[in-house]
Design a protein around this motif. Structure first.
Motif, PDB file in Angstrom:
ATOM      1  N   VAL A 159       0.841  -1.088  -0.070  1.00 53.89           N
ATOM      2  CA  VAL A 159      -0.206   0.084   0.039  1.00 53.89           C
ATOM      3  C   VAL A 159       0.759   1.197  -0.076  1.00 53.89           C
ATOM      4  O   VAL A 159       0.645   2.125  -0.761  1.00 53.89           O
ATOM      5  N   ILE A 174      -8.432  -4.325  -5.182  1.00 50.95           N
ATOM      6  CA  ILE A 174      -9.532  -4.287  -4.465  1.00 50.95           C
ATOM      7  C   ILE A 174      -9.770  -3.081  -3.552  1.00 50.95           C
ATOM      8  O   ILE A 174     -10.881  -2.291  -3.333  1.00 50.95           O
ATOM      9  N   LEU A 175      -8.666  -2.660  -3.177  1.00 46.66           N
ATOM     10  CA  LEU A 175      -8.640  -1.342  -2.384  1.00 46.66           C
ATOM     11  C   LEU A 175      -8.686  -0.056  -3.187  1.00 46.66           C
ATOM     12  O   LEU A 175      -8.660   0.943  -2.958  1.00 46.66           O
ATOM     13  N   GLY A 176      -8.465  -0.168  -4.780  1.00 42.74           N
ATOM     14  CA  GLY A 176      -8.513   0.576  -5.594  1.00 42.74           C
ATOM     15  C   GLY A 176      -7.281   1.412  -5.681  1.00 42.74           C
ATOM     16  O   GLY A 176      -7.304   2.560  -6.210  1.00 42.74           O
ATOM     17  N   LEU A 177      -6.333   0.755  -5.483  1.00 44.40           N
ATOM     18  CA  LEU A 177      -4.933   1.168  -5.643  1.00 44.40           C
ATOM     19  C   LEU A 177      -4.150   0.690  -6.836  1.00 44.40           C
ATOM     20  O   LEU A 177      -3.159   0.992  -7.202  1.00 44.40           O
ATOM     21  N   SER A 178      -5.033  -0.087  -7.641  1.00 43.69           N
ATOM     22  CA  SER A 178      -4.441  -0.433  -8.938  1.00 43.69           C
ATOM     23  C   SER A 178      -4.491   0.345  -9.992  1.00 43.69           C
ATOM     24  O   SER A 178      -4.878   1.765  -9.793  1.00 43.69           O
ATOM     25  N   ILE A 232     -16.673  -5.586  -7.316  1.00 43.32           N
ATOM     26  CA  ILE A 232     -17.151  -5.159  -6.155  1.00 43.32           C
ATOM     27  C   ILE A 232     -17.930  -3.932  -5.876  1.00 43.32           C
ATOM     28  O   ILE A 232     -18.770  -3.484  -5.309  1.00 43.32           O
ATOM     29  N   TYR A 233     -17.400  -2.982  -6.987  1.00 45.28           N
ATOM     30  CA  TYR A 233     -17.913  -1.688  -7.243  1.00 45.28           C
ATOM     31  C   TYR A 233     -19.414  -1.773  -7.650  1.00 45.28           C
ATOM     32  O   TYR A 233     -20.419  -1.009  -7.029  1.00 45.28           O
ATOM     33  N   ILE A 250     -11.918  -7.638 -10.446  1.00 45.43           N
ATOM     34  CA  ILE A 250     -12.689  -7.882  -9.103  1.00 45.43           C
ATOM     35  C   ILE A 250     -13.123  -6.677  -8.610  1.00 45.43           C
ATOM     36  O   ILE A 250     -14.246  -6.427  -8.017  1.00 45.43           O
ATOM     37  N   TYR A 251     -12.134  -5.398  -8.879  1.00 44.56           N
ATOM     38  CA  TYR A 251     -12.619  -4.438  -8.159  1.00 44.56           C
ATOM     39  C   TYR A 251     -14.041  -3.735  -8.750  1.00 44.56           C
ATOM     40  O   TYR A 251     -14.870  -3.345  -8.058  1.00 44.56           O
ATOM     41  N   TRP A 252     -14.015  -3.776 -10.037  1.00 39.89           N
ATOM     42  CA  TRP A 252     -15.290  -3.356 -10.539  1.00 39.89           C
ATOM     43  C   TRP A 252     -16.622  -4.228 -10.327  1.00 39.89           C
ATOM     44  O   TRP A 252     -17.641  -3.918 -10.279  1.00 39.89           O
TER      45      TRP A 252
END
Lengths: 333, 288, 705
Positions: B134, B225-229, B244-245, B240-242
């Motif tokens: 992070v 997932i934490l939005g940091l990519s 979850i979003y 995977i982020y989208w």
């Protein structure tokens, strides 16, 4: 004499490692671009608090001063280092002026409790199942390994959401939120029951992914390595009962590296488990650490990471010292 | 050259696990490479109708349906597979080799250099990986592009453990007799390295390499997932982020959720099969 | 092989154990209340479950000291909504001032350097101490002299002296004339500087005092706090001054301010009736709740379209007008015309058909703002490039809600963009990408905060549109802390943001920073205050005049505001698209009488603002949830203005519209109904699982031997 010398050297390495880690973390953190002051000012303004522009300029200066963010880096480093020895990190910034120790102490029991218990349970379960399932020919072993290999790469967050959907929503067995009902000043049975109920689902998710995934797979591959060894094949040829082979040969050889890994895992619980805490609304250090990093809160970040560093170093130290007791081969050296 | 290829083919065919694993991996690679055929608009949002069920047609765009933000699951997944594999391979190549080289160095030269390397390795082992990722991503976020992502955050946390293991292996080998014999018969350190030590470590190194690929892909997913990519690129983590979003999971849009998970599982399974199969192969080989 | 059988044994035992436990647990399905962190025996219908402001755990849950920096969100714990002491509130639906602990609006002297505040008589803190001028004087003195408080910079700048005349009258002398000083003590958005109980705070060190448990003056007292920082429990105070003096009484016996961890879990909780209100759902999570409990859900309206369109911050694209090429108005306009607002609106269309309201001025198109700013400036705005022919879908959406459908957003006109860019020397290369006059490809960085709801979506759409036009876009997404740090320093060229949030018709607090005398070159932000253009002096003069004009001189002010807005619109230093529609949902399963537009619009659905108090005071039990100590609400929270008897010195009295809160107190008999989960499904499941377990047991038995 030699052992005392070795012991002494090992302690020195222990202290040196901790110091070096601390310094490295401190240096890296200086480059994090977030500033807690700007975050605060932005939140004041987006909350529509009426500030005239002159007041904002002054407020900014005042905040930088108050938080101790000005000044020379070297000074700051030594200040932190001095207090680090006493495990004193000063005031946190994301919850100024509450001391870092206090906000860590609030969450420490939760993190330590949940993660150490689940680590031990997953370790035991994973290793036993893994060794038992290392038999190549049996169908059950292969099915178990197939399930583990399929389950492990599923992203934890989604796995957790599915568990929650099934067990907190469709069949509401468990509460949606973790923690305890501290409504009464002392812990009652009611509180304990609630605590257990709310910890089961997060614990279960960790045990399945970590125990049935990680420990299971690593121990079963280690067991398979043992099965390739000559002494193993010889033991079979000799006609030893498979129970005995399991206990004397496979388990022993698998356990040793796994103990090292368990030690490291236990040492590392102090940085919390971010995703578990977020999804299960479980109190813990992981989320605090995450918000501290993103908020540019160096004292809190340093505090939690230092705990973690000490934990892991202490674990490796203990392991190194007791390893000779476990592994006879090392003893002779 | 040909003999090397022949050797590899022999290894692959020798064990059913390696065979199946390689097969799956090659299929994944082909799928990833198909993404180069993607139409130029595949990255645009709201281009296709939202939340469409998969349809079989001559145009692969609809084979896996569309997402809530109007994109084709098929093309996003193909590109995501490609990018994730790139991240994994870049990170693993560098991290595993840095670990290998440093480990061997530390093992052979157990003086000051060895001690320093081991100290550094210990330092990096004690720093917990996720917070380190992070922090590093926060610092470098604005300056990194796709392949560098793997470099930046995976390497610091994944070179140390292999280095330590390799060093342990090398030090234990050093004391074995055949090294001594080799030394006495006049071989230089370099030759010892190549002929005696390397074959032993190679097996372990390969397995470690494959594990690091998985670790890198998994870390990227965790950070995403934490939005940091990288928001603008398709990787398995960003998918995977989208997911979850936009929460298709609870809205019953299974065709967006299941394919990336299947791909993740397939990557893991194929690499796991190859690595365990190779483990067997190398173990058997050296027992003879 | 023996290990094989050991494994089988282990596996079978584990499996059968799992099945048996599940079957047993299913048979004993706990009631809803047992899932919530409530005191034992409290039924669901007694509790109002309010969503916490932030999803994550509060870092320091036992800290209720909100006057030192570092603790910026009193609404997160429910403190500002249920406990704190504020003199005035603004009812955002009508922009009217509510005099709450003050008995009447503030009285200013002719030169705006003296303010008289009159307090409501008979009010007391929940520990019994009377609320008097001593508290107000102590508080204001503290804010203006203790430099460690957050409010120091504001109060020390203006307050010369503060004194009490009698127990209920205070006189504040200002250093300079300021007809808007009372805004510092009025809840406009979210909260304001609270009045502190002197008898509690004077004995403490203000910096380290935790104020736990807080001494409240609102209808609730703090009952319990989660040490993990995820929930806070408040209990109704039966001897509240509002009840004793005015007959007001909130119906819920308890208020639980809670977060279930993430938005998805809050959605699950609301569908299970374990959450009554939430700050905002994403449209997708709202869809989930809407589909599962359509009869009970509501936001701004109680039928589609639901979304609340008036979030105080207009979000859109921002430029750094001090950096090339964004310092050229032509370039800014070109980028604006290259964007297609219709696609943006479509992207933010909710599953219920709710669309964001295109907001071309930096003023939220509140019901009362529309006739004051938008309609008078319509012709000028059309000349500046608005879309003369908006799509039918948008027109037919805006009209019934009361907006002028002719005023939308800048038209999508790539030809105009081309013309503008070419006029300042940019040109298209052979690959169709735009190039700067120097010859290099024009790459624009899109700087935005990835944690801001709606921004990832907005960024994707804006990037697509600009790239289609031929401008290369590099995304530069950062986290919240980094975003604000870089934004403050102007370390960006182009990006997404919202330079200012406001809801008052008196725009000065919102536009004051446009004046070049407030430009801070070290922290320039968008650079608008330091931007030089022909009408700069005119704008500065207009703003200076506004500063001297009191807010009740509406006509004069509106003239000036419109002029300022027009100057802004001609320069276009940023272009907000719209406030992102907020799905601040409520669940009326247990509690009814939530505000609803237009028939019951007594308050905006702002559950995380201090104005939530007015909603809590008017909710009533629906009768579907088991009740023990919840009651029907008392009298509506409209407190009479206590105007002073004529005093010898001629003071200018202000006439202010009293907020008319519409509410009905219906006395209903609460029917106690037990809500249990579906007995049939769980029993069937239990039986099936038990059977399956038995079958597996038999099969494995067969395999042995």
């Amino acid at each position: 004499m030699k052992t005392i010398y070795y012991f002494f050297l090992r302690i020195i390495t222990f202290i040196l490692t901790i110091l070096l880690s601390f310094t490295l973390i401190f240096i890296i953190l200086q480059f994090v671009p977030a500033s807690i002051v700007e975050l605060l000012i932005a939140s004041y303004r987006s909350k529509g608090q009426y500030y005239d522009p002159k007041a904002i300029i002054e407020l900014r200066e005042r905040l930088y001063e108050l938080f101790g963010l000005g000044g020379n880096i070297v000074d700051q480093y030594f200040r932190f280092l001095n207090r680090f020895v006493l495990l004193e990190f000063g005031s946190s910034l994301i919850a100024f002026p509450t001391p870092v120790k206090e906000i860590i102490a609030l969450r420490l029991p939760w993190t330590v409790g949940l993660l150490s218990i689940t680590a031990i349970i997953s370790w035991i379960m994973g290793n036993i199942l893994g060794v038992l399932a290392s038999e190549r020919s049996s169908a059950i072993s292969r099915t178990l390994r197939a399930i583990a290999v399929t389950l492990y790469p599923i992203p934890y967050y989604i796995f957790a959401l599915v568990l929650i959907f099934i067990f907190s929503y469709l069949i509401p067995l468990f509460p949606l939120i973790g923690g305890i009902t501290t409504v009464s000043p002392s812990l009652t049975i009611y509180d304990m029951v609630y605590l257990i109920k709310s910890s089961i689902l997060p614990a279960l998710s960790i045990i399945i992914v970590s125990g049935f995934g990680w420990w299971f797979l690593s121990s079963s591959s280690l067991a398979q390595v043992v099965q390739n060894e000559d002494f193993y094949k010889f033991a079979i040829l000799r006609g030893l009962s498979s129970n005995l082979i399991l206990k004397r040969y496979t388990l022993r050889n698998v356990i040793l590296p796994q103990i090292t890994a368990l030690g490291l895992a236990l040492g590392g619980i102090f940085s919390g488990a971010l995703l578990v805490e977020v999804v299960f609304a479980y109190p813990g250090l992981g989320y605090l650490l995450y918000r501290a990093i993103l908020g540019g809160d160096i004292p809190t970040t340093l505090g939690i990471l230092s705990l973690s560093v000490i934990g892991v170093s202490a674990a490796t130290l203990i392991l190194d010292l007791i390893y000779p007791l476990l592994d006879p081969r090392v003893r002779h050296r | 050259m040909i003999s090397v290829v022949k050797r590899i083919m022999k290894i692959i065919k020798s064990d059913v696990k390696v065979y199946v694993g390689t097969l799956i991996f090659i299929l994944l690679l082909i799928f990833a490479l198909i993404s180069f055929l993607a139409p130029s608009w595949h990255k645009a949002w709201y281009f296709l109708p939202r939340d469409q069920l998969p349809q079989l047609s001559s145009d692969p765009t609809y084979w896996l349906g569309t997402t809530t933000n109007g994109r084709s699951v098929f093309w996003s997944l193909a590109r995501a597979t490609l990018n994730s594999l790139i991240i994994g391979l870049v990170a693993a190549t560098l991290a595993a080799h840095i670990g290998l080289i440093l480990g061997i160095l530390a093992g052979l030269r157990s003086g000051v250099i060895g001690a320093i390397i081991m100290m550094l390795a210990d330092v990096f082992i004690t720093i917990p990986p996720l917070p380190l990722h992070v922090v590093l991503v926060t610092i470098f976020k604005e300056y990194i592009s796709l392949p560098l992502l793997g470099l930046i955050f995976v390497i610091p946390s994944s070179w140390a453990w292999p280095a330590r293991q390799i060093r342990a292996l090398v030090t234990s080998l050093r004391e074995r007799e055949f090294i001594l014999t080799s030394l006495l018969s006049g071989n230089t350190t370099r030759r010892i390295l190549l002929n005696e030590i390397f074959p032993y470590t190679f097996g372990w190194h390969l397995v470690n390499f494959l594990n690091t690929v998985l670790f890198a892909i998994g870390s990227e997913a965790g950070l995403a997932i934490l939005g940091l990519s990288l928001m603008r690129e398709d990787t398995l983590g960003m998918m995977i982020y989208w997911i979850i979003y936009f929460n298709p999971l609870y809205r019953g849009i299974w065709w967006w959720v299941i394919p990336p998970i299947v791909v993740l599982i397939l990557i893991f399974v194929s690499l796991y099969l190859i690595s365990t199969g190779l483990q067997d192969y190398f173990n058997l080989r050296f027992k003879r | 092989m023996k290990s094989h059988t050991i494994l089988k044994k282990v596996a079978t035992t584990i499996l059968t154990m799992v099945f048996i436990t599940t079957a047993v647990l299913l048979a004993y399905v706990p009631k809803v209340e047992a899932q919530l962190p409530l005191p034992p025996g409290v039924p669901r219908g007694d509790v109002l479950i309010m969503g916490k402001e932030y999803y994550g755990a509060n870092p320091d849950p036992f800290n209720f000291n909100y006057i030192v920096p570092g603790n910026p969100s009193p609404g997160d714990k429910g403190y500002s909504q249920l406990c704190a002491a504020y003199l005035w509130y603004v009812n955002t639906t009508s922009a009217a001032i509510i005099s709450w602990l003050a008995a009447s609006p503030p009285e200013y002297s002719q030169d705006f350097k003296t303010i008289t505040i009159r307090l409501r008589q008979g009010v007391y803190w929940n520990d019994g101490h009377p609320f008097t001028a001593d508290d107000v004087v102590y508080t204001i003195k503290l804010y203006s002299t203790d430099s460690r408080t957050t409010y120091y910079t504001t109060f020390s700048e203006w307050v010369e002296d503060v004194n009490k005349i009698d127990n209920y009258t205070i006189i504040i002398k200002l250093k300079n004339s300021n007809p808007r000083f009372h805004y510092f003590l009025t809840v406009i958005i979210y909260d304001t500087a609270p009045i502190l109980p002197k008898h509690v705070w004077e004995k403490t060190d203000v910096m380290t005092f935790k104020n736990y448990p807080p001494v409240c003056i609102g209808p609730y007292n703090l009952k319990a706090v989660d040490s993990g920082g995820l929930w806070f429990l408040w209990e109704r105070y039966e001897a509240w001054w509002g009840t004793k003096l005015y007959g007001m009484r909130p119906a819920p016996k308890y208020v639980l301010v809670i977060s279930y961890g993430t938005e998805e879990k809050d959605a699950l909780a609301m569908s299970k009736h374990e959450l009554d209100s939430t700050i905002a759902f994403s449209p997708e999570n709202f869809e989930f709740v809407w589909k599962t409990i359509p009869e009970y859900v509501g936001v701004w309206r109680n039928k589609p379209p639901y979304a609340w369109p008036f979030d105080a911050c207009v979000k859109g694209v921002i430029f750094n007008v001090l950096k090339y090429p964004f310092n050229l108005t032509e370039v800014r306009k070109a980028i604006i015309h290259a964007l297609d607002y219709r696609i943006l609106i479509d992207a933010f269309k909710g599953p219920d058909g709710a669309m964001p309201i295109p907001t071309v001025l930096p003023i939220v198109r509140y019901v009362h703002a529309e006739p004051r700013f938008y309609i008078p400036l319509k012709d000028e705005l059309m000349k500046l490039g608005l879309d003369p022919d908006p799509p039918m879908e948008i027109v037919s959406y805006l009209k019934p809600l009361g907006f002028d459908p002719a005023i939308v957003w800048y038209r999508h006109d790539t030809q105009e963009s081309e013309r503008l860019l070419k006029s300042v020397g940019l040109y298209r290369g052979p690959d169709n990408l735009w190039r700067l006059p120097t010859g290099e490809i024009w790459t624009v960085e899109l700087f935005y905060n990835v944690e801001e709801p709606g921004f990832p979506k907005m960024a994707a759409v804006v990037t697509d549109q600009l790239e289609r036009f031929g401008i290369k876009v590099e995304p530069r997404s950062v986290d919240t802390g980094t975003y604000w740090t870089k934004y403050a320093r102007g370390d960006f060229g182009f990006g997404l943001g919202y330079p200012g949030c406001s809801l008052l018709d008196d725009l000065l607090p919102h536009i004051m920073s446009w004046n070049s005398k407030y430009f801070n070159p070290e922290f320039p932000e968008t650079g608008w205050a330091g931007y030089k253009f022909p009408e700069r002096q005119e704008l500065d003069e207009i703003l200076d005049t506004i500063e001297r004009t009191p807010p009740w001189k509406e006509e004069a002010l509106l003239e000036l505001y419109r002029k300022a807005l027009l100057i802004w619109a001609k320069q276009l230093p940023w272009a907000g698209f719209f406030p992102i529609p907020f799905y601040s949902a409520y669940n009326s399963y247990c509690w009814e009488n939530w505000p609803s537009y237009p028939e019951n619009y007594y308050m905006d659905p702002v559950y995380w603002w201090a104005q939530m108090q007015f909603i809590v005071l008017q909710l009533r039990p629906s009768g579907k949830c088991p009740i023990e100590e919840a009651t029907t609400p008392g009298k509506p929270p409209i407190l009479p203005l206590e105007m002073p008897t004529p005093t010898p010195t001629p003071a200018t009295t202000i006439t202010v519209i009293v907020a008319t809160t519409v509410s009905t107190t219906v006395v209903s008999t609460a029917t106690v109904t037990q809500t249990v989960t579906e007995w049939t499904t769980t029993t069937v499941l239990a039986v099936v699982l038990a059977l399956v377990g038995l079958i597996i047991g038999r099969l494995t038995k067969k395999g042995r031997g």
